[in-house]
Design a protein around this motif. Structure first.
Motif, PDB file in Angstrom:
ATOM      1  N   VAL A   6     118.903  20.950  34.700  1.00 25.04           N
ATOM      2  CA  VAL A   6     119.734  22.033  35.224  1.00 25.04           C
ATOM      3  C   VAL A   6     121.199  21.762  34.885  1.00 25.04           C
ATOM      4  CG1 VAL A   6     120.388  23.352  37.255  1.00 25.04           C
ATOM      5  CG2 VAL A   6     118.090  22.375  37.104  1.00 25.04           C
ATOM      6  N   PHE A   7     121.749  22.635  34.044  1.00 28.00           N
ATOM      7  CA  PHE A   7     123.159  22.564  33.678  1.00 28.00           C
ATOM      8  C   PHE A   7     123.915  23.633  34.466  1.00 28.00           C
ATOM      9  CE2 PHE A   7     120.912  20.797  30.110  1.00 28.00           C
ATOM     10  CZ  PHE A   7     121.702  19.730  29.712  1.00 28.00           C
ATOM     11  N   TYR A   8     125.123  23.324  34.864  1.00 26.85           N
ATOM     12  CA  TYR A   8     125.940  24.259  35.624  1.00 26.85           C
ATOM     13  C   TYR A   8     127.384  24.109  35.170  1.00 26.85           C
ATOM     14  CZ  TYR A   8     125.785  19.927  38.331  1.00 26.85           C
ATOM     15  OH  TYR A   8     125.791  18.605  38.704  1.00 26.85           O
ATOM     16  N   SER A   9     128.207  25.069  35.500  1.00 25.45           N
ATOM     17  CA  SER A   9     129.573  25.168  34.963  1.00 25.45           C
ATOM     18  C   SER A   9     130.414  23.916  35.175  1.00 25.45           C
ATOM     19  CB  SER A   9     130.291  26.360  35.576  1.00 25.45           C
ATOM     20  OG  SER A   9     129.646  27.556  35.219  1.00 25.45           O
ATOM     21  N   ARG A  10     130.291  23.283  36.300  1.00 25.11           N
ATOM     22  CA  ARG A  10     131.106  22.109  36.600  1.00 25.11           C
ATOM     23  C   ARG A  10     130.887  20.976  35.587  1.00 25.11           C
ATOM     24  NH1 ARG A  10     130.007  18.700  41.397  1.00 25.11           N
ATOM     25  NH2 ARG A  10     128.410  20.267  41.665  1.00 25.11           N
ATOM     26  N   LEU A  11     129.727  20.941  34.942  1.00 22.93           N
ATOM     27  CA  LEU A  11     129.432  19.886  33.977  1.00 22.93           C
ATOM     28  C   LEU A  11     130.301  19.977  32.730  1.00 22.93           C
ATOM     29  CD1 LEU A  11     125.533  19.697  34.093  1.00 22.93           C
ATOM     30  CD2 LEU A  11     127.190  18.263  35.267  1.00 22.93           C
ATOM     31  N   LEU A  12     130.847  21.151  32.466  1.00 25.02           N
ATOM     32  CA  LEU A  12     131.691  21.323  31.276  1.00 25.02           C
ATOM     33  C   LEU A  12     132.963  20.481  31.348  1.00 25.02           C
ATOM     34  CD1 LEU A  12     131.265  25.144  30.732  1.00 25.02           C
ATOM     35  CD2 LEU A  12     130.333  23.301  29.330  1.00 25.02           C
ATOM     36  N   GLN A  13     133.327  19.989  32.511  1.00 26.91           N
ATOM     37  CA  GLN A  13     134.504  19.141  32.673  1.00 26.91           C
ATOM     38  C   GLN A  13     134.277  17.729  32.143  1.00 26.91           C
ATOM     39  OE1 GLN A  13     135.267  19.375  36.856  1.00 26.91           O
ATOM     40  NE2 GLN A  13     135.809  21.535  36.768  1.00 26.91           N
ATOM     41  N   ASP A  14     133.010  17.355  31.952  1.00 27.98           N
ATOM     42  CA  ASP A  14     132.661  16.019  31.466  1.00 27.98           C
ATOM     43  C   ASP A  14     132.737  15.998  29.944  1.00 27.98           C
ATOM     44  OD1 ASP A  14     131.623  13.544  30.881  1.00 27.98           O
ATOM     45  OD2 ASP A  14     129.778  13.811  32.035  1.00 27.98           O
ATOM     46  N   SER A  15     133.682  15.255  29.408  1.00 26.98           N
ATOM     47  CA  SER A  15     133.866  15.213  27.954  1.00 26.98           C
ATOM     48  C   SER A  15     132.732  14.490  27.237  1.00 26.98           C
ATOM     49  CB  SER A  15     135.203  14.553  27.615  1.00 26.98           C
ATOM     50  OG  SER A  15     135.219  13.223  28.110  1.00 26.98           O
ATOM     51  N   GLU A  16     131.975  13.664  27.949  1.00 29.84           N
ATOM     52  CA  GLU A  16     130.875  12.917  27.347  1.00 29.84           C
ATOM     53  C   GLU A  16     129.514  13.519  27.678  1.00 29.84           C
ATOM     54  OE1 GLU A  16     131.234   8.835  28.398  1.00 29.84           O
ATOM     55  OE2 GLU A  16     133.219   8.632  27.530  1.00 29.84           O
ATOM     56  N   LEU A  17     129.490  14.766  28.090  1.00 32.46           N
ATOM     57  CA  LEU A  17     128.243  15.396  28.513  1.00 32.46           C
ATOM     58  C   LEU A  17     127.190  15.386  27.410  1.00 32.46           C
ATOM     59  CD1 LEU A  17     126.637  16.977  30.646  1.00 32.46           C
ATOM     60  CD2 LEU A  17     127.616  19.062  29.695  1.00 32.46           C
ATOM     61  N   LEU A  18     127.552  15.776  26.217  1.00 30.76           N
ATOM     62  CA  LEU A  18     126.572  15.841  25.138  1.00 30.76           C
ATOM     63  C   LEU A  18     125.968  14.477  24.819  1.00 30.76           C
ATOM     64  CD1 LEU A  18     128.066  18.460  22.690  1.00 30.76           C
ATOM     65  CD2 LEU A  18     126.026  18.671  24.093  1.00 30.76           C
ATOM     66  N   ILE A  19     126.756  13.435  24.867  1.00 35.35           N
ATOM     67  CA  ILE A  19     126.246  12.084  24.608  1.00 35.35           C
ATOM     68  C   ILE A  19     125.227  11.697  25.680  1.00 35.35           C
ATOM     69  CG2 ILE A  19     126.885   9.640  24.492  1.00 35.35           C
ATOM     70  CD1 ILE A  19     129.630  10.643  23.396  1.00 35.35           C
ATOM     71  N   LYS A  20     125.556  11.968  26.954  1.00 35.28           N
ATOM     72  CA  LYS A  20     124.638  11.668  28.054  1.00 35.28           C
ATOM     73  C   LYS A  20     123.349  12.464  27.927  1.00 35.28           C
ATOM     74  CE  LYS A  20     128.304  10.802  31.422  1.00 35.28           C
ATOM     75  NZ  LYS A  20     128.947  11.307  32.649  1.00 35.28           N
ATOM     76  N   VAL A  21     123.479  13.731  27.562  1.00 33.61           N
ATOM     77  CA  VAL A  21     122.316  14.606  27.454  1.00 33.61           C
ATOM     78  C   VAL A  21     121.413  14.163  26.314  1.00 33.61           C
ATOM     79  CG1 VAL A  21     121.595  16.967  26.924  1.00 33.61           C
ATOM     80  CG2 VAL A  21     123.449  16.564  28.526  1.00 33.61           C
ATOM     81  N   GLU A  22     121.992  13.808  25.174  1.00 31.32           N
ATOM     82  CA  GLU A  22     121.182  13.352  24.037  1.00 31.32           C
ATOM     83  C   GLU A  22     120.345  12.138  24.411  1.00 31.32           C
ATOM     84  OE1 GLU A  22     124.118  12.813  20.975  1.00 31.32           O
ATOM     85  OE2 GLU A  22     123.721  14.800  20.140  1.00 31.32           O
ATOM     86  N   GLU A  23     120.949  11.187  25.121  1.00 26.38           N
ATOM     87  CA  GLU A  23     120.218   9.990  25.549  1.00 26.38           C
ATOM     88  C   GLU A  23     119.071  10.359  26.487  1.00 26.38           C
ATOM     89  OE1 GLU A  23     122.978   7.230  27.284  1.00 26.38           O
ATOM     90  OE2 GLU A  23     124.309   7.339  25.552  1.00 26.38           O
ATOM     91  N   LYS A  24     119.345  11.227  27.446  1.00 30.13           N
ATOM     92  CA  LYS A  24     118.314  11.602  28.415  1.00 30.13           C
ATOM     93  C   LYS A  24     117.179  12.386  27.755  1.00 30.13           C
ATOM     94  CE  LYS A  24     120.912  11.184  32.587  1.00 30.13           C
ATOM     95  NZ  LYS A  24     122.329  11.171  32.643  1.00 30.13           N
ATOM     96  N   ILE A  25     117.516  13.255  26.833  1.00 29.71           N
ATOM     97  CA  ILE A  25     116.479  14.037  26.154  1.00 29.71           C
ATOM     98  C   ILE A  25     115.612  13.131  25.291  1.00 29.71           C
ATOM     99  CG2 ILE A  25     116.103  15.781  24.363  1.00 29.71           C
ATOM    100  CD1 ILE A  25     118.392  17.377  25.623  1.00 29.71           C
ATOM    101  N   ARG A  26     116.215  12.207  24.600  1.00 32.24           N
ATOM    102  CA  ARG A  26     115.447  11.260  23.776  1.00 32.24           C
ATOM    103  C   ARG A  26     114.484  10.466  24.655  1.00 32.24           C
ATOM    104  NH1 ARG A  26     119.328   9.779  20.849  1.00 32.24           N
ATOM    105  NH2 ARG A  26     120.209   8.201  22.232  1.00 32.24           N
TER     106      ARG A  26
END
Length: 160
Positions: A6-26
């Motif tokens: 679940v992604f929500y608007s507040r997460l856009l403030q995290d500059s490292e969000l994509l890196i965290k998400v890639e690790e979790k998805i893998r």
């Protein structure tokens, strides 16, 4: 079991969000399988569709955690669901423990607040959805919603 990120608007403030998400998805692809991964995203996150083409996407029109969770759970009715907050700071061990104990309702909690992982059994899913409908106008902590489910329906969630 289906996985709902679940992604929500507040997460856009995290500059490292994509890196965290890639690790979790893998990690989730290895533990659960690639065909069971769903993501609820806001309209500002449309680039996720190109970045993660193997996920199934659901729109979070309001951009809040509870509304995104509500939309995702309605879509995944008929399954046990593992809910993940991609910004959650949970450990690999916590994730493995939740997956291993998937025949129970579990909530990973840190200091009484939702820690980013929750497992919901199919049989109890509709009760959580019904309770979420009452919280859509106000943003509450997810543990408050779980406590309301317990209070109204007697459904227990084990804390990790």
């Amino acid at each position: 079991m289906k996985v709902l990120m679940v992604f929500y608007s507040r997460l856009l403030q995290d500059s490292e969000l994509l890196i965290k998400v890639e690790e979790k998805i893998r990690l989730l692809k290895k533990l659960i399988g690639p065909d069971s991964l769903y993501a609820v995203i806001t309209s500002e996150m449309k680039d996720f569709i190109d970045r993660f083409p193997d996920l199934v996407f659901i729109r979070n029109d309001r951009g809040t955690l509870l509304y995104g969770l509500y939309k995702g759970l309605r879509k995944l009715r008929g399954n046990d669901v593992l809910v993940i907050d991609p910004s959650g700071m949970f450990s690999l061990e916590a994730l493995k423990e939740v997956i291993a104990r998937r025949r129970k309702n579990l909530v990973h909690s840190i200091n009484g607040l939702w820690g980013g992982i929750m497992s919901i059994r199919l049989i109890d899913l509709d009760y959580l959805i019904r309770t979420l409908e009452n919280f859509l106008t106000e943003e509450q902590e997810l543990t408050q919603v779980v406590n309301k489910v317990k209070e109204d329906y007697g459904i227990e969630y084990e804390a990790l």
